[in-house]
Design a protein around this motif. Structure first.
Motif, PDB file in Angstrom:
ATOM      1  N   GLY A 133       0.837  -1.203   0.000  1.00  0.00           N
ATOM      2  CA  GLY A 133       0.000   0.000   0.000  1.00  0.00           C
ATOM      3  C   GLY A 133       0.870   1.250   0.000  1.00  0.00           C
TER       4      GLY A 133
ATOM      5  N   THR B 112       1.270   3.626  -2.081  1.00  0.00           N
ATOM      6  CA  THR B 112       0.746   4.876  -2.654  1.00  0.00           C
ATOM      7  C   THR B 112      -0.246   5.576  -1.729  1.00  0.00           C
ATOM      8  OG1 THR B 112      -0.951   3.568  -3.780  1.00  0.00           O
ATOM      9  CG2 THR B 112       1.032   4.096  -5.037  1.00  0.00           C
ATOM     10  N   GLY B 113      -0.575   4.944  -0.600  1.00  0.00           N
ATOM     11  CA  GLY B 113      -1.554   5.545   0.316  1.00  0.00           C
ATOM     12  C   GLY B 113      -0.913   6.533   1.270  1.00  0.00           C
ATOM     13  N   SER B 114      -1.719   6.970   2.228  1.00  0.00           N
ATOM     14  CA  SER B 114      -1.260   7.961   3.197  1.00  0.00           C
ATOM     15  C   SER B 114      -0.128   7.393   4.067  1.00  0.00           C
ATOM     16  CB  SER B 114      -2.475   8.375   4.038  1.00  0.00           C
ATOM     17  OG  SER B 114      -2.093   9.058   5.166  1.00  0.00           O
ATOM     18  N   ILE B 115      -0.320   6.194   4.621  1.00  0.00           N
ATOM     19  CA  ILE B 115       0.754   5.573   5.429  1.00  0.00           C
ATOM     20  C   ILE B 115       1.932   5.200   4.531  1.00  0.00           C
ATOM     21  CG2 ILE B 115       1.365   3.510   6.780  1.00  0.00           C
ATOM     22  CD1 ILE B 115      -0.291   5.441   8.411  1.00  0.00           C
TER      23      ILE B 115
ATOM     24  N   HIS C   6      -2.256  -0.468  -5.780  1.00  0.00           N
ATOM     25  CA  HIS C   6      -3.493  -1.019  -6.357  1.00  0.00           C
ATOM     26  C   HIS C   6      -3.888  -0.164  -7.556  1.00  0.00           C
ATOM     27  CE1 HIS C   6      -6.728  -3.870  -6.097  1.00  0.00           C
ATOM     28  NE2 HIS C   6      -7.637  -2.901  -6.058  1.00  0.00           N
TER      29      HIS C   6
ATOM     30  N   THR D 182      -1.491  -4.836  -7.833  1.00  0.00           N
ATOM     31  CA  THR D 182      -2.547  -5.792  -7.464  1.00  0.00           C
ATOM     32  C   THR D 182      -3.855  -5.594  -8.231  1.00  0.00           C
ATOM     33  OG1 THR D 182      -3.013  -4.350  -5.577  1.00  0.00           O
ATOM     34  CG2 THR D 182      -1.678  -6.298  -5.139  1.00  0.00           C
TER      35      THR D 182
ATOM     36  N   ALA E 287       0.227  -1.558   5.027  1.00  0.00           N
ATOM     37  CA  ALA E 287      -0.480  -0.272   4.917  1.00  0.00           C
ATOM     38  C   ALA E 287      -1.551  -0.296   3.833  1.00  0.00           C
ATOM     39  CB  ALA E 287       0.522   0.857   4.667  1.00  0.00           C
TER      40      ALA E 287
ATOM     41  N   ALA F  67      -0.006  -1.151  10.126  1.00  0.00           N
ATOM     42  CA  ALA F  67      -0.948  -0.022  10.110  1.00  0.00           C
ATOM     43  C   ALA F  67      -2.361  -0.548   9.899  1.00  0.00           C
ATOM     44  CB  ALA F  67      -0.584   0.948   8.982  1.00  0.00           C
ATOM     45  N   ASN F  68      -2.464  -1.637   9.145  1.00  0.00           N
ATOM     46  CA  ASN F  68      -3.764  -2.207   8.748  1.00  0.00           C
ATOM     47  C   ASN F  68      -4.478  -2.836   9.952  1.00  0.00           C
ATOM     48  OD1 ASN F  68      -5.008  -5.090   7.542  1.00  0.00           O
ATOM     49  ND2 ASN F  68      -5.597  -3.235   6.454  1.00  0.00           N
ATOM     50  N   LYS F  69      -5.186  -1.988  10.722  1.00  0.00           N
ATOM     51  CA  LYS F  69      -5.839  -2.461  11.945  1.00  0.00           C
ATOM     52  C   LYS F  69      -6.923  -3.482  11.656  1.00  0.00           C
ATOM     53  CE  LYS F  69      -6.824   1.895  12.321  1.00  0.00           C
ATOM     54  NZ  LYS F  69      -6.953   3.173  12.994  1.00  0.00           N
ATOM     55  N   GLU F  70      -7.515  -3.424  10.429  1.00  0.00           N
ATOM     56  CA  GLU F  70      -8.602  -4.353  10.091  1.00  0.00           C
ATOM     57  C   GLU F  70      -8.146  -5.815  10.222  1.00  0.00           C
ATOM     58  OE1 GLU F  70      -7.648  -1.722   8.203  1.00  0.00           O
ATOM     59  OE2 GLU F  70      -9.386  -0.524   7.635  1.00  0.00           O
TER      60      GLU F  70
ATOM     61  N   ASP G  98      -0.306   2.267  14.124  1.00  0.00           N
ATOM     62  CA  ASP G  98      -1.416   3.117  14.564  1.00  0.00           C
ATOM     63  C   ASP G  98      -0.905   3.971  15.732  1.00  0.00           C
ATOM     64  OD1 ASP G  98      -3.991   4.002  14.408  1.00  0.00           O
ATOM     65  OD2 ASP G  98      -4.928   2.050  14.796  1.00  0.00           O
TER      66      ASP G  98
ATOM     67  N   MET H   2      -5.492  11.773   6.277  1.00  0.00           N
ATOM     68  CA  MET H   2      -5.401  10.310   6.119  1.00  0.00           C
ATOM     69  C   MET H   2      -6.203   9.878   4.898  1.00  0.00           C
ATOM     70  SD  MET H   2      -6.218   9.299  10.111  1.00  0.00           S
ATOM     71  CE  MET H   2      -7.833  10.044  10.182  1.00  0.00           C
ATOM     72  N   GLY H   3      -6.176   8.575   4.588  1.00  0.00           N
ATOM     73  CA  GLY H   3      -6.990   8.033   3.512  1.00  0.00           C
ATOM     74  C   GLY H   3      -8.482   8.218   3.822  1.00  0.00           C
TER      75      GLY H   3
ATOM     76  N   MET I  50       2.162  10.932  11.392  1.00  0.00           N
ATOM     77  CA  MET I  50       2.347   9.477  11.382  1.00  0.00           C
ATOM     78  C   MET I  50       3.795   9.058  11.173  1.00  0.00           C
ATOM     79  SD  MET I  50      -0.412   8.156  12.285  1.00  0.00           S
ATOM     80  CE  MET I  50       0.072   6.443  12.072  1.00  0.00           C
TER      81      MET I  50
HETATM   82  P1  NAD Z   1      -5.114   4.960   1.790  1.00  0.00           P
HETATM   83  O1  NAD Z   1      -6.473   4.799   1.231  1.00  0.00           O
HETATM   84  O2  NAD Z   1      -4.469   6.290   1.754  1.00  0.00           O
HETATM   85  O3  NAD Z   1      -4.115   3.902   1.101  1.00  0.00           O
HETATM   86  C1  NAD Z   1      -4.475   2.569   0.938  1.00  0.00           C
HETATM   87  C2  NAD Z   1      -3.418   1.797   0.181  1.00  0.00           C
HETATM   88  O4  NAD Z   1      -3.923   0.465  -0.011  1.00  0.00           O
HETATM   89  C3  NAD Z   1      -3.116   2.356  -1.220  1.00  0.00           C
HETATM   90  O5  NAD Z   1      -1.753   2.185  -1.493  1.00  0.00           O
HETATM   91  C4  NAD Z   1      -3.945   1.459  -2.155  1.00  0.00           C
HETATM   92  O6  NAD Z   1      -3.359   1.337  -3.421  1.00  0.00           O
HETATM   93  C5  NAD Z   1      -3.922   0.134  -1.415  1.00  0.00           C
HETATM   94  N1  NAD Z   1      -5.111  -0.682  -1.659  1.00  0.00           N
HETATM   95  C6  NAD Z   1      -6.408  -0.281  -1.611  1.00  0.00           C
HETATM   96  N2  NAD Z   1      -7.229  -1.310  -1.904  1.00  0.00           N
HETATM   97  C7  NAD Z   1      -6.448  -2.379  -2.167  1.00  0.00           C
HETATM   98  C8  NAD Z   1      -6.695  -3.738  -2.535  1.00  0.00           C
HETATM   99  N3  NAD Z   1      -7.940  -4.203  -2.706  1.00  0.00           N
HETATM  100  N4  NAD Z   1      -5.637  -4.565  -2.703  1.00  0.00           N
HETATM  101  C9  NAD Z   1      -4.374  -4.125  -2.551  1.00  0.00           C
HETATM  102  N5  NAD Z   1      -4.074  -2.839  -2.208  1.00  0.00           N
HETATM  103  C10 NAD Z   1      -5.096  -1.987  -2.013  1.00  0.00           C
HETATM  104  O7  NAD Z   1      -5.203   4.420   3.324  1.00  0.00           O
HETATM  105  P2  NAD Z   1      -4.345   4.876   4.584  1.00  0.00           P
HETATM  106  O8  NAD Z   1      -4.983   6.038   5.234  1.00  0.00           O
HETATM  107  O9  NAD Z   1      -2.890   4.937   4.248  1.00  0.00           O
HETATM  108  O10 NAD Z   1      -4.601   3.646   5.570  1.00  0.00           O
HETATM  109  C11 NAD Z   1      -3.971   2.386   5.363  1.00  0.00           C
HETATM  110  C12 NAD Z   1      -4.192   1.533   6.620  1.00  0.00           C
HETATM  111  O11 NAD Z   1      -3.522   2.150   7.719  1.00  0.00           O
HETATM  112  C13 NAD Z   1      -5.655   1.408   7.033  1.00  0.00           C
HETATM  113  O12 NAD Z   1      -5.872   0.134   7.544  1.00  0.00           O
HETATM  114  C14 NAD Z   1      -5.803   2.449   8.131  1.00  0.00           C
HETATM  115  O13 NAD Z   1      -6.807   2.123   9.064  1.00  0.00           O
HETATM  116  C15 NAD Z   1      -4.435   2.396   8.772  1.00  0.00           C
HETATM  117  N6  NAD Z   1      -4.037   3.636   9.450  1.00  0.00           N
HETATM  118  C16 NAD Z   1      -3.900   4.782   8.739  1.00  0.00           C
HETATM  119  C17 NAD Z   1      -3.524   5.965   9.374  1.00  0.00           C
HETATM  120  C18 NAD Z   1      -3.302   7.240   8.592  1.00  0.00           C
HETATM  121  O14 NAD Z   1      -2.830   8.220   9.163  1.00  0.00           O
HETATM  122  N7  NAD Z   1      -3.607   7.297   7.310  1.00  0.00           N
HETATM  123  C19 NAD Z   1      -3.309   5.962  10.759  1.00  0.00           C
HETATM  124  C20 NAD Z   1      -3.465   4.769  11.460  1.00  0.00           C
HETATM  125  C21 NAD Z   1      -3.817   3.599  10.802  1.00  0.00           C
END
Ligand code: NAD
Ligand code: MG
Length: 396
Positions: A19, A21-24, A47, A68, A111, A134-137, A161, A215-216, A277
């Motif tokens: 992950g 490209t996301g926020s984390i 993704h 992915t 992430a 990071a992925n609490k789920e 987290d 965040m995301g 973060m």
């Molecule tokens: P985001 O939406 O910014 O990024 C998500 C990442 O996951 C992206 O790189 C995306 O390409 C990838 N992704 C999405 N769907 C996908 C799939 N089906 N298969 C493979 N990759 C996939 O999310 P985020 O805010 O960075 O959060 C990521 C995780 O970290 C979450 O579980 C969130 O709860 C946790 N978290 C985030 C923060 C924060 O500050 N952003 C803080 C604490 C915990």
């Protein structure tokens, strides 16, 4: 006598970022960019935003990029853009598992958002890798199974987290048996002071307008409903092996105190830092060491005002729901998580109301056949069931 310059430089820790490209993910790359002698991005996954990952590859020169999303791969192949010569493109969700188990990888940053993150985290633990989680789920859905796997493979799950990082840091001040409880702080999100009537009318823009964190989208909506805190209660239960009555939530609008641990003599240890973060990411990657930080610091030359007050369970029913799911264990987490993922997507698509999200999660929880000891395949089946079931409860 050996001088410091004679000591061979240690090779950097090879990090795989799921992950990226996301926020984390981007915050993790910022941390790595600041410490090239200690940390290296050896593999990244993306993704839908594959072009962004290609740009990241040119900057960080990883060994692997995993793409992915087949549609994103097809769209990218139609362009003339290329990867650096030393980077191999792996396509398909299963390749995440292959990348994280490569001998070269030392630590995996989980992430990806949602249950989609479970597969890669599981594969990393199976391969005995350290996971910066990071992925609490993942823990909400399969906490006991994931923690058992980490113990069996004798590897570590380092929380990213911010609340759990704060607890992890504060726990270093005493023994596990001396902990009375942990107190998770919550900013309260953008709807913290809304009346029940206002909560019924929250728009997408209002819910996405978080006061202290960038965040995301999914976690930002979770913060507005306070489902994020519910997920974090469950995460803390499994990660730190706590009893549900040892977990409490307090609203702290400034997001400076990231959580607290109360020991049995009454002493309370807190971790403070501006909301960024990069600090918990760096701590998870470099634990137990602390190096020069890349995050903003507290400015103690000016006045600070820190508030703490109890959450209102009537306006934010996610908090009692989270405590209930943490107590129940078993299949409660998987169904609430799946229901929430779909309900949030429905809200963002304009198909359901804000205050239906948590209500729908509760309805799905109460309508499922509870099993106290599910296997991974039971969890997978219930995840798919709950994704369908919740749509009956989110109809506007
Ligand atoms: P985001 O939406 O910014 O990024 C998500 C990442 O996951 C992206 O790189 C995306 O390409 C990838 N992704 C999405 N769907 C996908 C799939 N089906 N298969 C493979 N990759 C996939 O999310 P985020 O805010 O960075 O959060 C990521 C995780 O970290 C979450 O579980 C969130 O709860 C946790 N978290 C985030 C923060 C924060 O500050 N952003 C803080 C604490 C915990
Ligand atoms: Mg958090």
């Amino acid at each position: 006598m050996i001088s410091a310059t004679d000591v061979p430089a240690q090779s950097p820790t090879n990090v795989a970022i799921l992950g990226a490209t996301g926020s984390i993910g981007t915050n993790t790359l910022d941390v790595i960019a600041q410490s090239p002698d200690r940390l290296r991005a050896a593999g990244i996954s993306a993704h839908s935003r594959l072009p962004q990952a290609i740009e990241q590859a040119w900057k960080f020169r990883p060994r692997w990029v995993v793409a992915t999303d087949p549609q994103a791969v097809a769209a990218w192949r139609a362009t003339s853009s290329e990867l650096p010569p030393e980077t191999e493109l792996l396509t398909g969700a299963d390749e995440v598992a292959r990348m994280v188990s490569q001998p070269e990888i030392d630590v995996v940053v989980a992430a990806i958002v949602g249950i989609a993150g479970l597969q890669g985290t599981w594969a990393a633990l199976e391969a005995g890798k350290r996971v910066a989680l990071a992925n609490k789920e993942t823990l909400v859905v399969a906490g006991p199974l994931v923690m058992a796997l980490a113990a069996e493979r004798q590897t570590q799950i380092a929380p990213v987290d911010s609340e759990h990082s704060a607890i992890w840091q504060a726990l270093r001040s005493g023994r596990k048996s001396e902990v009375r409880r942990v107190i998770l702080t919550a900013s309260g999100g953008p709807c913290r002071d809304f009346s029940p009537a206002q909560l019924a009318e929250v728009t997408i823009e209002q819910a996405l307008n978080h006061p202290t964190w960038a965040m995301g989208k999914k976690i930002t909506i979770d913060s507005a409903t306070m489902m994020n805190k519910a997920l974090e209660i469950i995460e803390a239960r499994w990660l730190f092996d706590l009893q549900p009555d040892q977990i409490q939530v307090v609203i702290h609008p400034q997001s400076i105190v990231h959580s607290l641990v109360e020991f049995r003599d009454g002493s309370v240890m807190a971790q403070l830092s501006p909301p960024d973060m990069k600090l918990p990411i760096q701590y998870a990657l470099e634990y137990p060491q602390r190096h020069e930080g890349v995050s903003e610091r507290m400015d103690w030359s000016r006045s600070h005002h820190l508030d703490f007050h109890p959450p209102d369970p009537e306006r934010f029913p996610a908090i009692p729901l989270g405590l209930e799911v943490a107590s129940a264990g078993g299949t409660a987490g998987v169904v609430v998580n799946a229901a929430n993922e779909v309900a949030v997507a429905e809200f963002l698509a304009g198909r359901t109301r804000f205050n239906q999200i948590v209500a729908a999660c509760r309805a799905v929880l109460e309508n499922h056949n509870f099993d106290p000891n599910p296997t991974l395949s039971d969890l997978d089946r219930l995840d798919r069931w709950a994704r369908q079931e919740v749509l009956r409860w989110t109809l506007a």
